[in-house]
Design an enzyme around this catalytic site. Structure first.
Site, PDB file in Angstrom:
ATOM      1  N   ARG A   1       0.824  -1.209   0.000  1.00  0.00           N
ATOM      2  CA  ARG A   1       0.000   0.000   0.000  1.00  0.00           C
ATOM      3  C   ARG A   1       0.863   1.267   0.000  1.00  0.00           C
ATOM      4  O   ARG A   1       0.546   2.252  -0.655  1.00  0.00           O
ATOM      5  CB  ARG A   1      -0.921  -0.026   1.229  1.00  0.00           C
ATOM      6  CG  ARG A   1      -1.911   1.106   1.225  1.00  0.00           C
ATOM      7  CD  ARG A   1      -2.902   0.972   2.339  1.00  0.00           C
ATOM      8  NE  ARG A   1      -2.815   2.129   3.221  1.00  0.00           N
ATOM      9  CZ  ARG A   1      -3.485   2.268   4.337  1.00  0.00           C
ATOM     10  NH1 ARG A   1      -4.286   1.306   4.745  1.00  0.00           N
ATOM     11  NH2 ARG A   1      -3.372   3.351   5.058  1.00  0.00           N
TER      12      ARG A   1
ATOM     13  N   HIS B   1     -18.987  13.239   3.315  1.00  0.00           N
ATOM     14  CA  HIS B   1     -19.269  11.975   4.010  1.00  0.00           C
ATOM     15  C   HIS B   1     -20.779  11.868   4.233  1.00  0.00           C
ATOM     16  O   HIS B   1     -21.403  12.813   4.742  1.00  0.00           O
ATOM     17  CB  HIS B   1     -18.534  11.938   5.348  1.00  0.00           C
ATOM     18  CG  HIS B   1     -18.820  10.691   6.120  1.00  0.00           C
ATOM     19  ND1 HIS B   1     -18.240   9.480   5.796  1.00  0.00           N
ATOM     20  CD2 HIS B   1     -19.650  10.448   7.162  1.00  0.00           C
ATOM     21  CE1 HIS B   1     -18.711   8.546   6.613  1.00  0.00           C
ATOM     22  NE2 HIS B   1     -19.561   9.105   7.454  1.00  0.00           N
TER      23      HIS B   1
ATOM     24  N   ASP C   1     -12.862  10.921   8.834  1.00  0.00           N
ATOM     25  CA  ASP C   1     -14.189  11.554   8.913  1.00  0.00           C
ATOM     26  C   ASP C   1     -14.355  12.423  10.175  1.00  0.00           C
ATOM     27  O   ASP C   1     -15.455  12.541  10.721  1.00  0.00           O
ATOM     28  CB  ASP C   1     -15.313  10.485   8.900  1.00  0.00           C
ATOM     29  CG  ASP C   1     -15.265   9.618   7.656  1.00  0.00           C
ATOM     30  OD1 ASP C   1     -14.855  10.129   6.600  1.00  0.00           O
ATOM     31  OD2 ASP C   1     -15.636   8.432   7.736  1.00  0.00           O
TER      32      ASP C   1
HETATM   33  C1  GRF Z   1     -21.022   9.991  -2.015  1.00  0.00           C
HETATM   34  O1  GRF Z   1     -22.348   9.708  -1.724  1.00  0.00           O
HETATM   35  C2  GRF Z   1     -20.273  10.467  -0.804  1.00  0.00           C
HETATM   36  O2  GRF Z   1     -21.078  10.761   0.270  1.00  0.00           O
HETATM   37  C3  GRF Z   1     -19.358   9.333  -0.440  1.00  0.00           C
HETATM   38  O3  GRF Z   1     -19.168   8.584  -1.594  1.00  0.00           O
HETATM   39  C4  GRF Z   1     -20.240   8.789  -2.490  1.00  0.00           C
HETATM   40  C5  GRF Z   1     -19.621   8.999  -3.823  1.00  0.00           C
HETATM   41  O4  GRF Z   1     -20.562   8.935  -4.839  1.00  0.00           O
HETATM   42  N1  GRF Z   1     -18.141   9.839   0.128  1.00  0.00           N
HETATM   43  P1  GRF Z   1     -20.187   9.425  -6.284  1.00  0.00           P
HETATM   44  O5  GRF Z   1     -18.978   8.614  -6.762  1.00  0.00           O
HETATM   45  O6  GRF Z   1     -19.901  10.884  -6.217  1.00  0.00           O
HETATM   46  O7  GRF Z   1     -21.397   9.110  -7.116  1.00  0.00           O
END
Ligand code: GRF
Length: 224
Positions: free
Chosen positions: A76, A120, A156
């Site tokens: 990683r 988030h 987060d």
């Molecule tokens: C979002 O709903 C966000 O809250 C989370 O990941 C999702 C990403 O969705 N962090 P997208 O790839 O923007 O459709």
């Protein structure tokens, strides 16, 4: 919109978006740049995997793409090194995590302190981590939503900027809830980015400042 018909080249804060999937938040940002509401230069979209819809969305908008395929690295740390090198070449002023499903190394997080945002899907500090919709429904919460926050080394847990808040109804499913919350994400993420682009928002000594005042609480937008 620029003459090439995309949004990938332009004036404004040099911004790189990191994605791992469908890129609907990326699309919302692209749309607002294209319509002239959001004044940033979408310099590149970087993904940790190939062949995802988000990369197609970027290419369609003429935004350069880079792939740091984590699955091709044995360790990683080597993948993280490659990601750091990619970002160093791009020299972004602002880093946007939009569904980027990797934890970034602390060195990268400190390098971009105050210049990296994440979205988030919960009303932070509630429900950090994964499966937030399921957990919120199971916990019989009345409210759920999404939060745009500055990224700090703790997952987060960085200072929150703006939240979108929706009610959880008695017959709510993960799908119905996530659909409504995501509609709000497409409002709050471009808005927070716009505040930074317009120099209205800063992170100072761990505190979020908007229009010259510290925010005691994140700005809340309620589902209408
Ligand atoms: C979002 O709903 C966000 O809250 C989370 O990941 C999702 C990403 O969705 N962090 P997208 O790839 O923007 O459709």
């Amino acid at each position: 919109m620029n003459t090439a018909g995309g949004v990938g080249v332009g004036a404004g804060l040099r911004t790189v978006v990191l994605i791992s999937g469908g890129g609907t938040n990326l699309q919302a940002i692209i749309n607002q740049v294209g319509s002239g509401e959001l004044h940033i230069n979408l310099q590149a979209v970087v993904s940790d995997r190939p062949e995802i819809l988000g990369l197609e969305r970027a290419a369609k908008a003429n935004i350069p793409t880079r792939i740091v395929d984590y699955s091709k690295f044995d360790r990683r740390a080597d993948a993280e090194q490659a990601l750091s090198a990619t970002l160093h070449r791009l020299q972004p002023e602002l880093l946007i995590l939009a569904g980027f499903m990797r934890i970034l190394p602390a060195s990268l997080v400190s390098e971009y302190y105050g210049r990296m945002l994440n979205i988030h899907p919960s009303l932070l500090p509630k429900f950090r981590g994964l499966d937030t919709y399921r957990r919120a429904i199971q916990a019989k919460e009345t409210w759920h939503g999404s939060t745009v926050h500055y990224v700090t080394p703790e997952l987060d847990a960085g200072p929150s900027i703006i939240q979108y808040k929706v009610r959880i109804y008695p017959d709510e499913t993960e799908l119905s809830l996530s659909t409504r919350v995501q509609q709000g994400e497409y409002i709050i993420y471009p808005r927070a980015i716009g505040w930074i682009a317009d120099r209205r928002l800063q992170l100072k000594h761990g505190e979020v400042w908007l229009d010259g005042l510290p925010l005691a609480e994140p700005v809340v937008i309620n589902e209408s």
